[in-house]
Design an enzyme around this catalytic site. Structure first.
Site, PDB file in Angstrom:
ATOM      1  N   THR A  30       0.808  -1.229   0.000  1.00  7.41           N
ATOM      2  CA  THR A  30       0.000   0.000   0.000  1.00  7.41           C
ATOM      3  C   THR A  30       0.836   1.272   0.000  1.00  7.41           C
ATOM      4  OG1 THR A  30      -0.108   0.069   2.415  1.00  7.41           O
ATOM      5  CG2 THR A  30      -1.845  -1.177   1.263  1.00  7.41           C
ATOM      6  N   CYS A  34       2.247   2.650   9.524  1.00  9.50           N
ATOM      7  CA  CYS A  34       1.256   2.703  10.595  1.00  9.50           C
ATOM      8  C   CYS A  34       1.904   2.511  11.952  1.00  9.50           C
ATOM      9  CB  CYS A  34       0.207   1.587  10.427  1.00  9.50           C
ATOM     10  SG  CYS A  34      -0.671   1.582   8.872  1.00  9.50           S
ATOM     11  N   CYS A  38      -2.503  -0.078  14.831  1.00  8.71           N
ATOM     12  CA  CYS A  38      -3.470   0.408  13.848  1.00  8.71           C
ATOM     13  C   CYS A  38      -4.643  -0.565  13.710  1.00  8.71           C
ATOM     14  CB  CYS A  38      -2.809   0.594  12.490  1.00  8.71           C
ATOM     15  SG  CYS A  38      -3.923   1.260  11.226  1.00  8.71           S
ATOM     16  N   ARG A  63       3.934   6.736   3.098  1.00  8.45           N
ATOM     17  CA  ARG A  63       3.090   7.824   3.563  1.00  8.45           C
ATOM     18  C   ARG A  63       2.429   7.438   4.880  1.00  8.45           C
ATOM     19  NH1 ARG A  63       1.257   6.671  -1.421  1.00  8.45           N
ATOM     20  NH2 ARG A  63      -0.792   6.093  -0.584  1.00  8.45           N
ATOM     21  N   CYS A  65      -0.283   6.715   7.635  1.00 10.83           N
ATOM     22  CA  CYS A  65      -1.659   6.212   7.653  1.00 10.83           C
ATOM     23  C   CYS A  65      -2.582   7.309   8.175  1.00 10.83           C
ATOM     24  CB  CYS A  65      -1.736   4.984   8.560  1.00 10.83           C
ATOM     25  SG  CYS A  65      -3.399   4.357   8.822  1.00 10.83           S
ATOM     26  N   ASP A 441      17.138  12.614  50.680  1.00  8.28           N
ATOM     27  CA  ASP A 441      15.976  13.494  50.748  1.00  8.28           C
ATOM     28  C   ASP A 441      15.068  13.081  51.907  1.00  8.28           C
ATOM     29  OD1 ASP A 441      14.094  15.491  49.304  1.00  8.28           O
ATOM     30  OD2 ASP A 441      12.853  13.707  49.595  1.00  8.28           O
TER      31      ASP A 441
END
Length: 499
Positions: A30, A34, A38, A63, A65, A441
């Site tokens: 595709t 992702c 996803c 690219r 998702c 402390d």
């Protein structure tokens, strides 16, 4: 990453959100990458590729998702809990240093040549500094496009792009649509723009579980009036940013932090978000710490009862370092009062349309110029404060996101009056070292006593070896054993009140 790919494939099959931000799944069929979690139909194993950063996936031509928005996942905890060169570089890139100073400026800050730094980052993260900064600009642009009504030109420069053309090109490459299409699709989903009145509204992601009580309780209880405040369920504070002052409002919500920014210059969006995330320790991996702390027979019950405690830090490391000295041997409230007086007298004025805030905390160089007789504290502590301010202003001590933690510890220890407690508190709350541990402390010692642990600093330090490398998180559970205002959200009742 190759040896772990079968494990990663199993995480993808189980939609394991614990891996979000750690690794990015790219699908060759595709051309999309992702989050492991996803919700889309999972690809065949042969089509899976794994990358260590969104930038690496983008460099390989994938690219983002549009369904799971992988570029908006919480940051990798690796850059939050490590102090090597790669981690320091990633934290500085997150602050927007490459956008302001270029990749060569980033390399110079770290003491490396640009070629050396690129080689280190590509080997571990899969992309060089320019590509990493580009991915960050793209993600910031998408958030501003979808969640605000800012004009596209302002979005471009706020996200760090040098031109509208570069902005349009990168958004189209990363998201496969134009900026205008991104905004139109966000509006169709019902996403509300929220930049009215000059305020930029954002949602800051984190990893579950998330326990806000000690985090916001500490920030609110230690707030210096005029610089910080707790108002209507939100922690508000002024920010000293590269291009001018700003104001941030941070409110815990279900599954995210509601962040509202008012900036003098929109180019400071990236730096402001990075500082807010650091202040709230939002890139932590609470499950990794829980695995160690919950196994302890004495500390374990507290860790299991209230999972997801974070370390309350400061947005500005230099400010916290100075305030750690102010807080030596005084109460939280007294230290906040002194800090507020210094800000009122020496801090830069900031306009707050909502009222309540009016000053930046003074920069180290300004504090270093103060006559010690004018400081509202004992003479010895005043000398220590001025010595540390001078060291910070001159660069002899570094406590910012690009600091080497061990070198900073050594440099701090050379400042007269800065002892082990101050060093470890600065390491924990300014440097962000997850293994910092102020064994001496008072709150830590008392917490250890309540839980049946060894309470002398030496014995406690020995017992704390079992909590490495998460001793800063163990500190939060020791502190939280006490009924102190720092351990609960303002307005919350104690468990025994109202009965």
């Amino acid at each position: 990453m190759a040896e772990n790919e079968e494990r990663l494939a199993a995480a993808v099959a189980g939609r394991d959100a614990r891996f979000d931000g750690w690794v990015f799944l790219a699908v060759t069929s595709t051309g999309i990458y992702c989050r492991p979690s996803c919700p889309a139909v999972k690809p065949k194993r042969a089509h899976m590729r794994f990358y260590a950063s969104a930038a690496a996936a983008q460099e390989a031509g994938y690219r983002a998702c549009k369904r799971c928005r992988p570029d908006a996942a919480p940051g990798s905890p690796a850059w939050d809990w490590r102090s090597d060169v790669t981690s320091r570089a990633m934290r500085l890139i997150g602050e927007g240093v490459v956008d302001r100073e270029g990749a060569a400026g980033l390399a110079a800050r770290l003491g490396y040549s640009l070629r050396q730094l690129e080689r280190l980052l590509i080997a571990e993260v899969g992309a060089g500094p320019a590509a990493l900064a580009r991915a960050q600009r793209a993600q910031c642009a998408r958030v501003l496009i979808e969640s605000t009504d800012m004009p596209m030109g302002r979005v471009a420069f706020a996200a760090g792009f040098a031109s509208i053309r570069a902005f349009n090109r990168v958004v189209a490459e990363v998201y496969a649509c134009s900026p205008t299409e991104l905004r139109r699709k966000a509006a169709a989903r019902g996403a509300a723009a929220c930049s009215t009145g000059g305020v930029i509204g954002l949602r800051l992601a984190y990893r579950e579980p998330f326990e806000p009580s000690n985090l916001f309780g500490h920030l609110a209880a230690a707030a210096a009036s005029g610089v910080e405040e707790w108002r209507q369920g939100a922690y508000r504070r002024t920010l000293s940013l590269p291009h001018g002052p700003g104001i941030a409002s941070l409110r815990p919500a279900e599954g995210y932090i509601e962040c509202r920014l008012r900036l003098a210059d929109v180019r400071d969006v990236i730096a402001a978000v990075a500082r807010c995330r650091r202040a709230l320790d939002l890139d932590a991996d609470p499950l990794a710490a829980a695995e160690v702390l919950e196994a302890d027979p004495l500390l374990g019950p507290s860790a299991r009862k209230t999972p997801g405690r974070r370390v309350p830090r400061k947005a500005d490391g230099e400010e916290y370092a100075l305030r750690a000295v102010i807080g030596q041997q005084v109460s939280t409230a007294a230290a906040a009062t002194i800090a507020a007086r210094l800000a009122e007298r020496y801090g830069e004025a900031v306009a707050d349309p909502e009222g309540g805030l009016g000053r930046l905390f003074p920069a180290p160089a300004r504090i270093a110029e103060i006559d010690p007789a004018e400081l509202p504290m004992p003479a010895r502590r005043a000398r220590t404060l001025l010595a540390l301010a001078s060291a910070l202003a001159e660069g002899r001590v570094e406590v910012g996101p690009g600091a080497d933690w061990e070198q900073s510890r050594a440099d701090l220890a050379r400042v007269p009056g800065v002892g082990p407690w101050t060093v470890e508190m600065i390491a924990m709350r300014a440097l962000g070292d997850p293994d910092a541990f102020p064994a001496g402390d008072l709150g830590v010692v008392r917490g250890a006593e309540r839980l049946g642990l060894a309470s002398s600093p030496k014995a406690l330090a020995a017992a704390a070896e079992a909590w490495r490398p998460w001793r800063a998180y163990a500190t939060q559970y020791l502190w939280a054993s006490d009924d102190h205002p720092t351990n609960r959200l303002p307005g919350e009742q104690r468990e025994d009140e109202g009965r």
